[in-house]
Design a protein around this motif. Sequence first.
Motif, PDB file in Angstrom:
ATOM      1  N   LYS A  97       3.399   6.644  14.677  1.00  0.00           N
ATOM      2  CA  LYS A  97       2.458   5.528  14.557  1.00  0.00           C
ATOM      3  C   LYS A  97       2.157   5.300  13.083  1.00  0.00           C
ATOM      4  CE  LYS A  97      -0.044   5.720  18.926  1.00  0.00           C
ATOM      5  NZ  LYS A  97       0.487   4.528  19.533  1.00  0.00           N
ATOM      6  N   ALA A  98       2.099   4.029  12.708  1.00  0.00           N
ATOM      7  CA  ALA A  98       1.657   3.660  11.365  1.00  0.00           C
ATOM      8  C   ALA A  98       0.158   3.395  11.449  1.00  0.00           C
ATOM      9  CB  ALA A  98       2.399   2.429  10.873  1.00  0.00           C
ATOM     10  N   VAL A  99      -0.616   4.230  10.785  1.00  0.00           N
ATOM     11  CA  VAL A  99      -2.071   4.111  10.815  1.00  0.00           C
ATOM     12  C   VAL A  99      -2.505   3.419   9.515  1.00  0.00           C
ATOM     13  CG1 VAL A  99      -4.251   5.335  11.015  1.00  0.00           C
ATOM     14  CG2 VAL A  99      -2.211   6.241  12.158  1.00  0.00           C
ATOM     15  N   PRO A 100      -2.963   2.164   9.636  1.00  0.00           N
ATOM     16  CA  PRO A 100      -3.318   1.422   8.420  1.00  0.00           C
ATOM     17  C   PRO A 100      -4.735   1.731   7.946  1.00  0.00           C
ATOM     18  CG  PRO A 100      -3.531  -0.005  10.334  1.00  0.00           C
ATOM     19  CD  PRO A 100      -3.078   1.343  10.841  1.00  0.00           C
ATOM     20  N   PHE A 101      -4.865   1.970   6.672  1.00  0.00           N
ATOM     21  CA  PHE A 101      -6.155   2.079   6.011  1.00  0.00           C
ATOM     22  C   PHE A 101      -6.171   1.046   4.894  1.00  0.00           C
ATOM     23  CE2 PHE A 101      -5.823   6.241   7.989  1.00  0.00           C
ATOM     24  CZ  PHE A 101      -7.099   6.420   8.491  1.00  0.00           C
ATOM     25  N   ARG A 161       0.859  -1.181   0.000  1.00  0.00           N
ATOM     26  CA  ARG A 161       0.000   0.000   0.000  1.00  0.00           C
ATOM     27  C   ARG A 161       0.898   1.233   0.000  1.00  0.00           C
ATOM     28  NH1 ARG A 161      -3.651  -1.449   5.119  1.00  0.00           N
ATOM     29  NH2 ARG A 161      -1.699  -2.386   5.713  1.00  0.00           N
ATOM     30  N   PRO A 162       0.496   2.282  -0.681  1.00  0.00           N
ATOM     31  CA  PRO A 162       1.312   3.499  -0.631  1.00  0.00           C
ATOM     32  C   PRO A 162       1.363   4.040   0.795  1.00  0.00           C
ATOM     33  CG  PRO A 162      -0.789   3.923  -1.724  1.00  0.00           C
ATOM     34  CD  PRO A 162      -0.709   2.447  -1.481  1.00  0.00           C
ATOM     35  N   ASN A 190      -6.409   1.300   1.680  1.00  0.00           N
ATOM     36  CA  ASN A 190      -5.659   1.605   0.462  1.00  0.00           C
ATOM     37  C   ASN A 190      -4.337   2.326   0.702  1.00  0.00           C
ATOM     38  OD1 ASN A 190      -7.716   0.494  -1.142  1.00  0.00           O
ATOM     39  ND2 ASN A 190      -8.874   2.395  -1.004  1.00  0.00           N
ATOM     40  N   ALA A 191      -4.000   2.603   1.965  1.00  0.00           N
ATOM     41  CA  ALA A 191      -2.759   3.340   2.237  1.00  0.00           C
ATOM     42  C   ALA A 191      -2.384   3.180   3.701  1.00  0.00           C
ATOM     43  CB  ALA A 191      -2.938   4.819   1.901  1.00  0.00           C
ATOM     44  N   VAL A 192      -1.144   3.538   4.000  1.00  0.00           N
ATOM     45  CA  VAL A 192      -0.668   3.582   5.378  1.00  0.00           C
ATOM     46  C   VAL A 192      -0.192   5.006   5.647  1.00  0.00           C
ATOM     47  CG1 VAL A 192       1.052   2.729   7.020  1.00  0.00           C
ATOM     48  CG2 VAL A 192       0.039   1.157   5.364  1.00  0.00           C
ATOM     49  N   LEU A 193      -0.684   5.581   6.748  1.00  0.00           N
ATOM     50  CA  LEU A 193      -0.250   6.915   7.139  1.00  0.00           C
ATOM     51  C   LEU A 193       0.773   6.767   8.258  1.00  0.00           C
ATOM     52  CD1 LEU A 193      -3.671   8.799   7.299  1.00  0.00           C
ATOM     53  CD2 LEU A 193      -2.140   8.490   5.337  1.00  0.00           C
ATOM     54  N   ASN A 194       1.996   7.193   8.008  1.00  0.00           N
ATOM     55  CA  ASN A 194       3.024   7.215   9.044  1.00  0.00           C
ATOM     56  C   ASN A 194       2.947   8.587   9.705  1.00  0.00           C
ATOM     57  OD1 ASN A 194       4.153   4.609   8.438  1.00  0.00           O
ATOM     58  ND2 ASN A 194       4.981   5.526   6.590  1.00  0.00           N
ATOM     59  N   VAL A 195       2.345   8.619  10.891  1.00  0.00           N
ATOM     60  CA  VAL A 195       2.055   9.888  11.550  1.00  0.00           C
ATOM     61  C   VAL A 195       3.062  10.137  12.664  1.00  0.00           C
ATOM     62  CG1 VAL A 195       0.316  11.259  12.746  1.00  0.00           C
ATOM     63  CG2 VAL A 195      -0.392   9.584  11.028  1.00  0.00           C
TER      64      VAL A 195
END
Length: 155
Positions: free
Chosen positions: A68-72, A29-30, A74-79
């Motif tokens: 934190k890596a927040v998984p969705f 995932r992007p 279609n994507a992963v948000l590295n916050v």
Amino acid sequence: HMDMRIQSFLLFSWQCFKALCCKGPPPPRPEYDLVCIGLTGSGKTSLLSQLCSESQENIVSTTGFSIKAVPFQNAVLNVKELGGADTIRKYWSRYYQGSQGVIFVLDSASSEDDLETARNELHSALQHPQLCTLPFLILANHQDKPAARSVQEVC
């Protein structure tokens, strides 16, 4: 004649096995790098814990920063969450590099003084050269509190 049936069965079995078991890893995932800022007590840590399906118990204010890596789907948000204490805020800009978006969390039920401080910090972030062209999400948190301001009041 029997050999052809066995070969057909084996070929069919192999195709079924490949279809069910050998798909390989899913495509990656992007990933997007975000920075999450806001005053102490605005709810940054609680927000990220909720998005990561982590326990909401015993949450303490972030000192320094956490990632934190927040998984969705279609994507992963590295916050990268930055602590909001006044002694830490002056160092926020050191962590902006590489960010692709900003989450600014404010306590919509905070005092007028804290809201003014949050406004000043938001304006500073909006004008920062590493952030000024990025998308911003401004989250007016604590809407469940009796003293919470409406979206219009926060604006």
